[in-house]
Enzyme design. Structure first.
Site, PDB file in Angstrom:
ATOM      1  N   LYS A  47      13.972 -39.660 -33.434  1.00  0.00           N
ATOM      2  CA  LYS A  47      13.921 -38.435 -33.227  1.00  0.00           C
ATOM      3  C   LYS A  47      14.458 -37.210 -33.932  1.00  0.00           C
ATOM      4  CE  LYS A  47      16.355 -36.470 -29.938  1.00  0.00           C
ATOM      5  NZ  LYS A  47      16.725 -34.814 -30.024  1.00  0.00           N
ATOM      6  N   ASN A  48      15.460 -37.515 -34.403  1.00  0.00           N
ATOM      7  CA  ASN A  48      16.509 -36.349 -35.048  1.00  0.00           C
ATOM      8  C   ASN A  48      15.860 -36.530 -36.665  1.00  0.00           C
ATOM      9  OD1 ASN A  48      17.532 -35.661 -32.817  1.00  0.00           O
ATOM     10  ND2 ASN A  48      19.793 -36.687 -33.187  1.00  0.00           N
ATOM     11  N   CYS A  59      23.247 -23.599 -24.879  1.00  0.00           N
ATOM     12  CA  CYS A  59      22.674 -25.009 -24.684  1.00  0.00           C
ATOM     13  C   CYS A  59      23.671 -25.672 -23.818  1.00  0.00           C
ATOM     14  CB  CYS A  59      22.560 -25.687 -26.119  1.00  0.00           C
ATOM     15  SG  CYS A  59      22.180 -27.333 -25.968  1.00  0.00           S
ATOM     16  N   ARG A  99      26.978 -24.393 -29.531  1.00  0.00           N
ATOM     17  CA  ARG A  99      26.225 -24.534 -30.853  1.00  0.00           C
ATOM     18  C   ARG A  99      25.594 -23.594 -31.580  1.00  0.00           C
ATOM     19  NH1 ARG A  99      22.294 -29.462 -28.982  1.00  0.00           N
ATOM     20  NH2 ARG A  99      22.680 -30.503 -30.695  1.00  0.00           N
ATOM     21  N   ASP A 146      26.022 -38.929 -29.710  1.00  0.00           N
ATOM     22  CA  ASP A 146      24.751 -39.200 -29.012  1.00  0.00           C
ATOM     23  C   ASP A 146      24.866 -40.295 -28.071  1.00  0.00           C
ATOM     24  OD1 ASP A 146      23.895 -36.535 -29.754  1.00  0.00           O
ATOM     25  OD2 ASP A 146      22.349 -37.310 -30.848  1.00  0.00           O
TER      26      ASP A 146
HETATM   27  C1  UD1 Z   1      22.459 -32.840 -34.464  1.00  0.00           C
HETATM   28  C2  UD1 Z   1      21.603 -33.794 -33.514  1.00  0.00           C
HETATM   29  C3  UD1 Z   1      22.336 -34.171 -32.369  1.00  0.00           C
HETATM   30  C4  UD1 Z   1      23.583 -34.695 -32.451  1.00  0.00           C
HETATM   31  C5  UD1 Z   1      24.359 -33.661 -33.201  1.00  0.00           C
HETATM   32  C6  UD1 Z   1      25.684 -34.333 -33.838  1.00  0.00           C
HETATM   33  C7  UD1 Z   1      19.313 -33.402 -34.485  1.00  0.00           C
HETATM   34  C8  UD1 Z   1      17.971 -32.390 -34.272  1.00  0.00           C
HETATM   35  N1  UD1 Z   1      20.404 -33.410 -33.465  1.00  0.00           N
HETATM   36  O1  UD1 Z   1      22.528 -31.787 -33.895  1.00  0.00           O
HETATM   37  O2  UD1 Z   1      21.403 -34.797 -31.499  1.00  0.00           O
HETATM   38  O3  UD1 Z   1      24.193 -34.673 -31.436  1.00  0.00           O
HETATM   39  O4  UD1 Z   1      23.673 -33.628 -34.960  1.00  0.00           O
HETATM   40  O5  UD1 Z   1      25.494 -35.611 -34.347  1.00  0.00           O
HETATM   41  O6  UD1 Z   1      19.517 -33.819 -35.466  1.00  0.00           O
HETATM   42  N2  UD1 Z   1      28.316 -26.044 -35.244  1.00  0.00           N
HETATM   43  C9  UD1 Z   1      28.930 -24.807 -35.395  1.00  0.00           C
HETATM   44  N3  UD1 Z   1      28.003 -23.756 -36.141  1.00  0.00           N
HETATM   45  C10 UD1 Z   1      27.053 -24.238 -36.762  1.00  0.00           C
HETATM   46  C11 UD1 Z   1      26.321 -25.539 -36.580  1.00  0.00           C
HETATM   47  C12 UD1 Z   1      26.943 -26.445 -35.715  1.00  0.00           C
HETATM   48  O7  UD1 Z   1      29.824 -24.484 -34.959  1.00  0.00           O
HETATM   49  O8  UD1 Z   1      26.090 -23.525 -37.524  1.00  0.00           O
HETATM   50  C13 UD1 Z   1      29.084 -27.181 -34.324  1.00  0.00           C
HETATM   51  C14 UD1 Z   1      28.280 -27.292 -33.038  1.00  0.00           C
HETATM   52  O9  UD1 Z   1      28.433 -26.269 -32.212  1.00  0.00           O
HETATM   53  C15 UD1 Z   1      28.633 -28.670 -32.679  1.00  0.00           C
HETATM   54  C16 UD1 Z   1      28.913 -29.273 -34.016  1.00  0.00           C
HETATM   55  O10 UD1 Z   1      29.130 -28.183 -34.911  1.00  0.00           O
HETATM   56  O11 UD1 Z   1      29.761 -28.350 -31.714  1.00  0.00           O
HETATM   57  C17 UD1 Z   1      27.914 -30.281 -34.411  1.00  0.00           C
HETATM   58  O12 UD1 Z   1      26.602 -29.914 -34.623  1.00  0.00           O
HETATM   59  P1  UD1 Z   1      25.608 -30.222 -35.592  1.00  0.00           P
HETATM   60  O13 UD1 Z   1      26.130 -31.472 -36.570  1.00  0.00           O
HETATM   61  O14 UD1 Z   1      25.186 -29.117 -36.465  1.00  0.00           O
HETATM   62  O15 UD1 Z   1      24.433 -30.750 -34.806  1.00  0.00           O
HETATM   63  P2  UD1 Z   1      23.200 -30.493 -34.704  1.00  0.00           P
HETATM   64  O16 UD1 Z   1      22.231 -30.497 -36.016  1.00  0.00           O
HETATM   65  O17 UD1 Z   1      22.628 -29.566 -33.828  1.00  0.00           O
END
Ligand code: UD1
Length: 422
Positions: free
Chosen positions: A22-23, A118, A123, A308
């Protein structure tokens, strides 16, 4: 609303086919926006999140055809009509923000709604914004939307991320493929889904090296062309179903599974007393002895233990011998499954980002409620190992990330059915 009825039914035996990730698919789909030529994805999973991304791409003017029962996605972004990702779609799925980098790179302009709060944490998108600004974008927040512009085009730069965010890495890498000059992205995320994205971008003509390491180098090119790409196996679906024989006994082969996708997770299972071996077709999993033993878990970016799989691992620890400590370091609010598991007789104490789980001899079936995607499947796993009936409601969470869950578990002998809602 539909629910899932699970009745604990003893050991599970047989094979479960694992779908495309999915991701990975959710980041490969927006890559179509980078080129005028068609991009075709094979091995796509049949999930509601993919339907949401399809709707988003169509709202931008892309053509998306779902072929072969949804396993092939044929996309074309030849005639895009909009560069605005609307709140009505983005609010349903955070991964919608992955159109930001590609739109900005191709059109020098993008308007993308902030995803909003969320269920599993705040996030934010600051890391995406900082990376794209380093490439020369001007980004401001107006009325809940990020308005991004790069009037003179994006320019390659050296940028170090404060945290190895998966989504920010994907957005920055996609944007940099069409930037002028070289981008060096430091402290990049290393997840297999990023390696898969880079593999696809390379087929489209991008010049990238270092994926899978924490420094990725991207040499900008003038244009990308069409490609066909097979989506990598879903390591989270794989890990989830690896837990089914670990919890219920029996031996299950996960077709398409590879050890390299789940190394740290398999190591934890091994320590808990679960054997995982590679076969010609995938991974075979069974318990080494009777009951599994408690192990401690800390979630970390890849190659660490994946957040996850934390909820599902907690379900296993609920039935393990001894006490385990699960520390969630990626998301600040990701223990919503704990009170539901407690309803099934589990012994769990949560303090901040740490859950202490003392295994019980037997979980008991109960009506429980899914609160997010991975939480929902952890309740199904618990139901498979519990005595009596478990009804998991709000299964629309499950439909976001697990295709044919009932059919796949029935195939290995589970007693599970979907009950149609009113
Ligand atoms: C992706 C996955 C999700 C998984 C996550 C961590 C997809 C579609 N989703 O989510 O299933 O749980 O990776 O492995 O691929 N953060 C910030 N600022 C930002 C971006 C992120 O502070 O600009 C923080 C988030 O709040 C979170 C952490 O970083 O606490 C991890 O987020 P991130 O690695 O970005 O996850 P996603 O890409 O949203």
């Amino acid at each position: 609303m539909d629910s899932i009825l699970v009745t604990g039914n003893g050991p599970l035996n047989g094979q479960i086919p694992i779908a495309g990730a999915k991701n990975a698919c959710l980041t490969l789909m927006p890559a179509t926006l980078l080129s005028e030529e068609p991009l075709t994805l094979t091995n796509a999973p049949r999930l509601s999140d993919i339907i949401t991304m399809t709707a988003l791409l169509r709202s931008l003017g892309a053509e998306v055809s779902s072929l072969q029962d949804g396993q092939v996605l044929a996309m074309s972004s030849h005639d895009l009509t909009s560069h605005t990702a609307d709140y009505e779609i983005v609010r349903k799925m955070r991964a919608s923000n992955l159109v930001l980098g590609p739109l900005l790179a191709r059109f020098g302009e993008a308007v993308v709604s902030l995803p909003g709060g969320c269920a599993i944490g705040a996030r934010p998108m600051d890391l995406h914004v900082e990376g794209l600004e380093a490439l020369g974008a001007e980004i401001e927040l107006k009325d809940g939307y990020l308005h991004a512009k790069a009037p003179g085009g994006l320019k390659g730069a050296v940028h170090e991320m404060r945290f190895a965010s998966v989504g920010a890495t994907e957005n920055i890498v996609m944007a940099a493929t069409l930037a002028k000059g070289t981008t060096v992205l430091k402290n990049a995320a290393r997840e297999p889904e990023i390696v898969d994205l880079v593999g696809c971008l390379r087929k489209m003509g991008a010049q990238i090296s270092g994926e899978g390491n924490s420094t990725i180098e991207i040499q900008g090119v003038d244009r990308l062309h069409g490609a066909t790409h097979q989506v990598v196996t879903d390591r989270i679906e794989l890990g989830t179903y690896m837990l089914a024989p670990a919890m219920c006994g029996g031996e299950v082969e996960l077709l398409g599974g590879r050890m390299s996708l789940v190394e740290s997770f398999a190591a934890k299972l091994d320590a808990a007393g679960v054997s995982v071996t590679e076969t010609k077709k995938g991974l075979k999993v069974s318990r080494k002895n009777g009951r599994v033993s408690a192990v401690d878990v800390v979630t970390e970016p890849f190659p660490g233990f994946p957040t996850d799989l934390q909820a599902q691992m907690m379900a296993l620890m609920c039935t393990a011998e001894g006490t385990s400590v699960l520390e969630e370091r990626i998301f600040e609010n990701r223990f919503m499954h704990a009170p539901e598991l407690v309803r099934m007789g589990a012994n769990i104490e949560v303090h901040g980002g740490t859950a202490t789980v003392t295994g019980v001899d037997q979980l008991k079936g109960a009506p429980v409620m899914a609160t997010d995607l991975r939480a929902s499947v952890s309740l199904i796993l618990a139901g498979l190992a519990a005595e009596g009936e478990t009804t998991v409601s709000r299964v629309y969470h499950l439909d976001r990330g697990y295709e044919h869950v009932v059919r796949k578990l029935e195939g290995v002998g589970a007693k599970i059915e979907r009950i149609k809602g009113q």
